[in-house]
Write a protein that holds these residues in place. Structure first.
Motif, PDB file in Angstrom:
ATOM      1  N   LEU A   7      -5.426  52.616  26.311  1.00 39.81           N
ATOM      2  CA  LEU A   7      -4.857  51.478  25.594  1.00 39.81           C
ATOM      3  C   LEU A   7      -4.215  50.490  26.562  1.00 39.81           C
ATOM      4  O   LEU A   7      -4.370  49.274  26.412  1.00 39.81           O
ATOM      5  CB  LEU A   7      -3.828  51.959  24.568  1.00 39.81           C
ATOM      6  N   ALA A   8      -3.533  50.979  27.574  1.00 41.16           N
ATOM      7  CA  ALA A   8      -2.909  50.102  28.573  1.00 41.16           C
ATOM      8  C   ALA A   8      -3.974  49.312  29.335  1.00 41.16           C
ATOM      9  O   ALA A   8      -3.796  48.110  29.591  1.00 41.16           O
ATOM     10  CB  ALA A   8      -2.060  50.921  29.538  1.00 41.16           C
ATOM     11  N   PHE A   9      -5.084  49.959  29.698  1.00 45.82           N
ATOM     12  CA  PHE A   9      -6.168  49.257  30.394  1.00 45.82           C
ATOM     13  C   PHE A   9      -6.797  48.182  29.505  1.00 45.82           C
ATOM     14  O   PHE A   9      -7.074  47.074  29.953  1.00 45.82           O
ATOM     15  CB  PHE A   9      -7.248  50.235  30.862  1.00 45.82           C
ATOM     16  N   VAL A  10      -7.007  48.507  28.241  1.00 43.58           N
ATOM     17  CA  VAL A  10      -7.608  47.546  27.320  1.00 43.58           C
ATOM     18  C   VAL A  10      -6.684  46.352  27.128  1.00 43.58           C
ATOM     19  O   VAL A  10      -7.113  45.192  27.193  1.00 43.58           O
ATOM     20  CB  VAL A  10      -7.932  48.224  25.967  1.00 43.58           C
ATOM     21  N   LEU A  11      -5.406  46.597  26.891  1.00 43.75           N
ATOM     22  CA  LEU A  11      -4.445  45.499  26.720  1.00 43.75           C
ATOM     23  C   LEU A  11      -4.305  44.666  27.991  1.00 43.75           C
ATOM     24  O   LEU A  11      -4.200  43.441  27.928  1.00 43.75           O
ATOM     25  CB  LEU A  11      -3.088  46.044  26.283  1.00 43.75           C
ATOM     26  N   GLY A  12      -4.318  45.319  29.150  1.00 44.55           N
ATOM     27  CA  GLY A  12      -4.263  44.591  30.413  1.00 44.55           C
ATOM     28  C   GLY A  12      -5.491  43.714  30.610  1.00 44.55           C
ATOM     29  O   GLY A  12      -5.390  42.562  31.039  1.00 44.55           O
ATOM     30  N   GLY A  13      -6.650  44.243  30.261  1.00 47.28           N
ATOM     31  CA  GLY A  13      -7.889  43.459  30.361  1.00 47.28           C
ATOM     32  C   GLY A  13      -7.869  42.262  29.434  1.00 47.28           C
ATOM     33  O   GLY A  13      -8.280  41.159  29.821  1.00 47.28           O
ATOM     34  N   LEU A  14      -7.381  42.436  28.216  1.00 48.65           N
ATOM     35  CA  LEU A  14      -7.276  41.315  27.280  1.00 48.65           C
ATOM     36  C   LEU A  14      -6.305  40.255  27.784  1.00 48.65           C
ATOM     37  O   LEU A  14      -6.551  39.053  27.642  1.00 48.65           O
ATOM     38  CB  LEU A  14      -6.847  41.821  25.905  1.00 48.65           C
ATOM     39  N   ALA A  15      -5.206  40.692  28.378  1.00 51.48           N
ATOM     40  CA  ALA A  15      -4.242  39.736  28.925  1.00 51.48           C
ATOM     41  C   ALA A  15      -4.860  38.908  30.049  1.00 51.48           C
ATOM     42  O   ALA A  15      -4.665  37.692  30.119  1.00 51.48           O
ATOM     43  CB  ALA A  15      -3.000  40.472  29.429  1.00 51.48           C
ATOM     44  N   VAL A  16      -5.619  39.553  30.909  1.00 50.04           N
ATOM     45  CA  VAL A  16      -6.285  38.838  31.996  1.00 50.04           C
ATOM     46  C   VAL A  16      -7.306  37.850  31.431  1.00 50.04           C
ATOM     47  O   VAL A  16      -7.393  36.700  31.888  1.00 50.04           O
ATOM     48  CB  VAL A  16      -6.960  39.831  32.975  1.00 50.04           C
ATOM     49  N   LEU A  17      -8.081  38.263  30.420  1.00 50.44           N
ATOM     50  CA  LEU A  17      -9.047  37.363  29.798  1.00 50.44           C
ATOM     51  C   LEU A  17      -8.369  36.155  29.165  1.00 50.44           C
ATOM     52  O   LEU A  17      -8.863  35.034  29.273  1.00 50.44           O
ATOM     53  CB  LEU A  17      -9.870  38.101  28.746  1.00 50.44           C
ATOM     54  N   LEU A  18      -7.222  36.354  28.524  1.00 50.84           N
ATOM     55  CA  LEU A  18      -6.486  35.238  27.934  1.00 50.84           C
ATOM     56  C   LEU A  18      -5.980  34.277  29.003  1.00 50.84           C
ATOM     57  O   LEU A  18      -6.018  33.061  28.821  1.00 50.84           O
ATOM     58  CB  LEU A  18      -5.320  35.749  27.088  1.00 50.84           C
ATOM     59  N   LEU A  19      -5.511  34.790  30.115  1.00 50.02           N
ATOM     60  CA  LEU A  19      -5.054  33.934  31.213  1.00 50.02           C
ATOM     61  C   LEU A  19      -6.198  33.108  31.789  1.00 50.02           C
ATOM     62  O   LEU A  19      -6.049  31.910  32.042  1.00 50.02           O
ATOM     63  CB  LEU A  19      -4.401  34.777  32.314  1.00 50.02           C
ATOM     64  N   VAL A  20      -7.345  33.736  31.975  1.00 56.08           N
ATOM     65  CA  VAL A  20      -8.507  33.020  32.510  1.00 56.08           C
ATOM     66  C   VAL A  20      -8.971  31.959  31.518  1.00 56.08           C
ATOM     67  O   VAL A  20      -9.260  30.814  31.898  1.00 56.08           O
ATOM     68  CB  VAL A  20      -9.646  34.009  32.847  1.00 56.08           C
ATOM     69  N   ALA A  21      -9.021  32.305  30.224  1.00 60.34           N
ATOM     70  CA  ALA A  21      -9.431  31.333  29.207  1.00 60.34           C
ATOM     71  C   ALA A  21      -8.463  30.156  29.163  1.00 60.34           C
ATOM     72  O   ALA A  21      -8.873  29.000  29.048  1.00 60.34           O
ATOM     73  CB  ALA A  21      -9.515  32.007  27.840  1.00 60.34           C
ATOM     74  N   GLY A  22      -7.169  30.422  29.274  1.00 54.63           N
ATOM     75  CA  GLY A  22      -6.178  29.346  29.295  1.00 54.63           C
ATOM     76  C   GLY A  22      -6.351  28.440  30.496  1.00 54.63           C
ATOM     77  O   GLY A  22      -6.243  27.214  30.380  1.00 54.63           O
ATOM     78  N   ALA A  23      -6.637  29.024  31.640  1.00 49.27           N
ATOM     79  CA  ALA A  23      -6.849  28.219  32.849  1.00 49.27           C
ATOM     80  C   ALA A  23      -8.084  27.337  32.704  1.00 49.27           C
ATOM     81  O   ALA A  23      -8.077  26.174  33.127  1.00 49.27           O
ATOM     82  CB  ALA A  23      -6.982  29.136  34.064  1.00 49.27           C
ATOM     83  N   VAL A  24      -9.127  27.849  32.084  1.00 52.21           N
ATOM     84  CA  VAL A  24     -10.350  27.068  31.903  1.00 52.21           C
ATOM     85  C   VAL A  24     -10.123  25.938  30.913  1.00 52.21           C
ATOM     86  O   VAL A  24     -10.524  24.794  31.148  1.00 52.21           O
ATOM     87  CB  VAL A  24     -11.519  27.974  31.441  1.00 52.21           C
ATOM     88  N   VAL A  25      -9.465  26.226  29.795  1.00 54.81           N
ATOM     89  CA  VAL A  25      -9.254  25.216  28.755  1.00 54.81           C
ATOM     90  C   VAL A  25      -8.407  24.058  29.271  1.00 54.81           C
ATOM     91  O   VAL A  25      -8.634  22.908  28.912  1.00 54.81           O
ATOM     92  CB  VAL A  25      -8.606  25.864  27.509  1.00 54.81           C
ATOM     93  N   PHE A  26      -7.426  24.318  30.109  1.00 56.12           N
ATOM     94  CA  PHE A  26      -6.573  23.261  30.632  1.00 56.12           C
ATOM     95  C   PHE A  26      -7.098  22.642  31.927  1.00 56.12           C
ATOM     96  O   PHE A  26      -6.425  21.840  32.554  1.00 56.12           O
ATOM     97  CB  PHE A  26      -5.140  23.767  30.818  1.00 56.12           C
ATOM     98  N   ASN A  27      -8.323  22.977  32.304  1.00 57.81           N
ATOM     99  CA  ASN A  27      -8.955  22.411  33.482  1.00 57.81           C
ATOM    100  C   ASN A  27      -9.587  21.067  33.120  1.00 57.81           C
ATOM    101  O   ASN A  27     -10.368  20.968  32.177  1.00 57.81           O
ATOM    102  CB  ASN A  27     -10.014  23.390  34.000  1.00 57.81           C
ATOM    103  N   SER A  28      -9.281  20.021  33.879  1.00 59.27           N
ATOM    104  CA  SER A  28      -9.773  18.681  33.585  1.00 59.27           C
ATOM    105  C   SER A  28     -11.299  18.604  33.617  1.00 59.27           C
ATOM    106  O   SER A  28     -11.902  17.899  32.800  1.00 59.27           O
ATOM    107  CB  SER A  28      -9.183  17.677  34.578  1.00 59.27           C
ATOM    108  N   SER A  29     -11.935  19.315  34.507  1.00 58.28           N
ATOM    109  CA  SER A  29     -13.404  19.289  34.580  1.00 58.28           C
ATOM    110  C   SER A  29     -14.022  19.859  33.310  1.00 58.28           C
ATOM    111  O   SER A  29     -14.989  19.312  32.774  1.00 58.28           O
ATOM    112  CB  SER A  29     -13.894  20.086  35.791  1.00 58.28           C
ATOM    113  N   PHE A  30     -13.468  20.953  32.812  1.00 60.81           N
ATOM    114  CA  PHE A  30     -13.964  21.546  31.570  1.00 60.81           C
ATOM    115  C   PHE A  30     -13.730  20.602  30.396  1.00 60.81           C
ATOM    116  O   PHE A  30     -14.604  20.426  29.541  1.00 60.81           O
ATOM    117  CB  PHE A  30     -13.275  22.889  31.304  1.00 60.81           C
ATOM    118  N   GLN A  31     -12.562  19.977  30.341  1.00 57.51           N
ATOM    119  CA  GLN A  31     -12.239  19.049  29.259  1.00 57.51           C
ATOM    120  C   GLN A  31     -13.184  17.849  29.269  1.00 57.51           C
ATOM    121  O   GLN A  31     -13.640  17.399  28.215  1.00 57.51           O
ATOM    122  CB  GLN A  31     -10.790  18.593  29.363  1.00 57.51           C
ATOM    123  N   THR A  32     -13.479  17.338  30.455  1.00 58.76           N
ATOM    124  CA  THR A  32     -14.409  16.214  30.568  1.00 58.76           C
ATOM    125  C   THR A  32     -15.793  16.622  30.099  1.00 58.76           C
ATOM    126  O   THR A  32     -16.449  15.895  29.350  1.00 58.76           O
ATOM    127  CB  THR A  32     -14.445  15.698  32.023  1.00 58.76           C
TER     128      THR A  32
END
Length: 91
Positions: A7-32
């Motif tokens: 469960l700790a590994f799964v939750l940690g993996g989800l947290a990392v995926l959310l951080l990466v998704a947030g970084a992509v969404v707020f990236n100007s190149s992706f937004q453009t």
């Protein structure tokens, strides 16, 4: 492996995926890219966008050109300040 550890590994993996998704969404190149794609899907509307940069409380668009039914709108820069979360929730 113990269920708690799995469960700790799964939750940690989800947290990392959310951080990466947030970084992509707020990236100007992706937004453009997303704005250009959305513009290209509009029937009867032609245009181009130089760049888009959106945060939680502002949106900046540069080199916007829209063309429809002979009318042309050209804007070198647009800056809008608004709480996007409130706008998205309809408040």
């Amino acid at each position: 492996m113990k269920p708690v550890r799995v469960l700790a590994f799964v939750l940690g993996g989800l947290a990392v995926l959310l951080l990466v998704a947030g970084a992509v969404v707020f990236n100007s190149s992706f937004q453009t890219w997303a704005a250009r794609r959305a513009l290209a899907q509009q029937p009867g509307l032609r245009g181009s966008i130089g760049s888009v940069s959106a945060g939680l409380s502002r949106v900046e668009v540069e080199q916007l050109r829209l063309e429809t039914q002979g009318a042309v709108l050209t804007a070198p820069a647009i800056e809008v300040r608004l709480p996007l979360m409130s706008a998205a929730l309809g408040s």
